[in-house]
Design a protein around this motif. Structure first.
Motif, PDB file in Angstrom:
ATOM      1  N   GLU A 166       8.635  -3.814   0.379  1.00 54.91           N
ATOM      2  CA  GLU A 166       8.160  -3.949   1.770  1.00 54.91           C
ATOM      3  C   GLU A 166       7.932  -2.759   2.523  1.00 54.91           C
ATOM      4  O   GLU A 166       7.083  -2.259   3.229  1.00 54.91           O
ATOM      5  CB  GLU A 166       9.224  -4.990   2.584  1.00 54.91           C
ATOM      6  N   ASN A 167       9.024  -1.818   2.239  1.00 52.95           N
ATOM      7  CA  ASN A 167       8.707  -0.285   2.890  1.00 52.95           C
ATOM      8  C   ASN A 167       7.589   0.229   2.570  1.00 52.95           C
ATOM      9  O   ASN A 167       7.014   0.766   3.095  1.00 52.95           O
ATOM     10  CB  ASN A 167      10.226   0.313   2.941  1.00 52.95           C
ATOM     11  N   LYS A 169       4.553  -1.187   3.767  1.00 48.27           N
ATOM     12  CA  LYS A 169       4.332  -0.852   5.142  1.00 48.27           C
ATOM     13  C   LYS A 169       3.849   0.616   5.320  1.00 48.27           C
ATOM     14  O   LYS A 169       2.856   0.819   6.198  1.00 48.27           O
ATOM     15  CB  LYS A 169       5.736  -0.905   5.970  1.00 48.27           C
TER      16      LYS A 169
END
Length: 104
Positions: free
Chosen positions: A17-18, A21
């Motif tokens: 997810e990081n 992003k």
């Protein structure tokens, strides 16, 4: 044994997810830069195709061109004055011809 091949979802998911992003932010910035460049190139093309030198975004005036513009203005002013004088002379000539014809 069924779960032995699978990884736990929380640490891997947070990391991905990081990364997603960061990749998304990077792609957004890249898209903004490309869009700005496209708009700039489109504006330049529009100005070049319009053949309007004074409206070009990076127009550096040529001193010789400016001198020619001033000379053209002076010549056009003289031409206008001569045309006005010619009109007056023509009208006066026409009046004199009428007087000569009338007096005969």
């Amino acid at each position: 044994m069924l779960n032995a091949g699978r990884e736990t979802s929380s640490p891997g998911t947070e990391l991905s997810e990081n990364q997603a992003k960061k990749e998304k932010e990077k792609l957004i910035k890249e898209l903004q830069l490309i869009t700005e460049e496209r708009n700039d190139l489109r504006d330049r093309l529009r100005f070049l195709t319009e053949r309007s030198m004074k409206n070009r975004p990076h127009f550096r005036p040529n001193p010789y061109y400016e001198d020619l513009e001033r000379m053209e203005e002076a010549v056009m002013s003289i031409l206008h004055n001569l045309e006005m004088e010619n009109t007056e002379v023509h009208e006066n000539n026409h009046k004199l011809k009428k007087e000569i014809t009338f007096s005969r």
